[in-house]
Design an enzyme around this catalytic site. Structure first.
Site, mmCIF file in Angstrom:
data_model
loop_
_atom_site.group_PDB
_atom_site.id
_atom_site.type_symbol
_atom_site.label_atom_id
_atom_site.label_comp_id
_atom_site.label_asym_id
_atom_site.label_seq_id
_atom_site.Cartn_x
_atom_site.Cartn_y
_atom_site.Cartn_z
ATOM 1 N N SER A 1 0.937 -1.032 0.071
ATOM 2 C CA SER A 1 -0.417 -0.205 0.198
ATOM 3 C C SER A 1 0.667 0.884 0.414
ATOM 4 C CB SER A 1 -0.461 0.438 1.212
ATOM 5 O OG SER A 1 -1.633 -1.263 1.819
HETATM 6 N N1 SAH Z 1 -0.935 -4.678 4.097
HETATM 7 C C1 SAH Z 1 -0.033 -5.117 2.846
HETATM 8 C C2 SAH Z 1 -0.856 -4.290 1.719
HETATM 9 C C3 SAH Z 1 -1.985 -5.880 1.127
HETATM 10 S S1 SAH Z 1 -2.360 -6.278 -0.686
HETATM 11 C C4 SAH Z 1 0.738 -4.542 2.784
HETATM 12 O O1 SAH Z 1 1.986 -3.494 4.319
HETATM 13 O O2 SAH Z 1 2.483 -4.841 1.610
HETATM 14 C C5 SAH Z 1 -3.216 -7.214 -0.185
HETATM 15 C C6 SAH Z 1 -3.109 -8.623 0.477
HETATM 16 O O3 SAH Z 1 -4.622 -9.298 0.535
HETATM 17 C C7 SAH Z 1 -2.591 -9.434 -0.789
HETATM 18 O O4 SAH Z 1 -1.198 -10.314 -0.300
HETATM 19 C C8 SAH Z 1 -3.901 -10.843 -0.576
HETATM 20 O O5 SAH Z 1 -3.651 -11.890 -1.187
HETATM 21 C C9 SAH Z 1 -4.395 -10.651 0.717
HETATM 22 N N2 SAH Z 1 -5.491 -10.932 0.411
HETATM 23 C C10 SAH Z 1 -6.459 -11.202 -0.157
HETATM 24 N N3 SAH Z 1 -7.897 -11.762 0.215
HETATM 25 C C11 SAH Z 1 -7.343 -12.327 0.976
HETATM 26 C C12 SAH Z 1 -7.983 -13.395 1.863
HETATM 27 N N4 SAH Z 1 -9.195 -14.019 2.340
HETATM 28 N N5 SAH Z 1 -7.281 -14.144 2.821
HETATM 29 C C13 SAH Z 1 -5.838 -13.233 3.506
HETATM 30 N N6 SAH Z 1 -5.633 -12.663 2.940
HETATM 31 C C14 SAH Z 1 -6.125 -12.258 1.614
#
Ligand code: SAH
Length: 216
Positions: A62
């Protein structure tokens, strides 16, 4: 961010402040965690720009100001146990680890769980654990939580997450009907129910069901 030039560091913190990240504890946590460690390969030299960047498994780290604003809205207290859904690069969880007693972060891609786990160990962040699971169901074995942060967008706040929030607890998450128009909201659990407020427009990857294909 110890190895960085004073100028890079100053610009990074200035960008955060100018986007509304003003909480001194949040700024101090973000000053301590080097975002450069969480961005690999091609994009590593852009780690200190206020922009989201691609990471492994087709996901994104992000934008720093969004990390700051979400962390600020979460109002983490030193004794809190925090759950993050969507570990991704691990950056948001690392920032939270500087503010909370304990952080659990869950992710549906095995590779991201493994790499962030290694990174947390390398950085000596001992109070944060990355786990492989579908975060739509939360983490029942560690519930309830003081704070929950979701970094992938759902249409509505998932019921199991609301159920795992303590009374007095706060959840911050993006919600929206599409991949392009989403709103960051804050939910507070009170004695009698749930209070909602809208914070800002955002754009996150979708919250998907089940584990990533690399696990199939
Ligand atoms: N917080 C992260 C950015 C996240 S991007 C950072 O600091 O870099 C969103 C993430 O959510 C992705 O890696 C994706 O694989 C994950 N995601 C999406 N759906 C999900 C689910 N149902 N359970 C766990 N993770 C999930």
């Amino acid at each position: 961010m110890t190895g960085l030039s004073a100028e890079t560091k100053m610009q990074f913190l200035f960008a955060l402040r100018s986007r509304g990240v003003t909480d001194a504890r949040v700024l101090a946590a973000m000053e301590q965690i080097d975002r450069g460690k969480f961005v690999k390969g091609l994009f590593a030299d852009r780690a200190y720009e206020d922009t989201p960047l691609p990471i492994a498994c087709g996901q994104t780290i992000s934008q720093p100001s969004v990390v700051g604003l979400m962390t600020q809205a979460l109002d983490v207290r030193p004794r809190d146990t925090v759950l993050e859904i969507g570990t991704g690069s691990g950056y948001q969880a690392a920032v939270l680890s500087k503010l909370a007693r304990r952080v659990y972060t869950v992710e549906r891609h095995k590779r991201l769980v493994r790499e962030t786990g290694d990174l947390f160990r390398e950085l000596g962040l001992t109070n944060v654990t990355a786990m492989l699971t579908d975060g739509s169901f939360g983490l029942p074995e560690q519930a309830p939580f003081d704070r929950i942060i979701v970094t992938a967008a759902a249409e509505d706040p998932p019921g199991p997450l609301l159920a795992q929030l303590k009374i007095g607890g706060i959840m911050v998450l993006p919600v929206g009907q599409s991949d392009t128009v989403q709103t960051l909201i804050r939910v507070r659990r009170t004695e009698t129910g749930l209070d909602y407020d809208e914070l800002l427009p955002v754009r996150f990857v979708p919250l998907l069901e089940g584990l990533g294909k690399d696990e199939a």
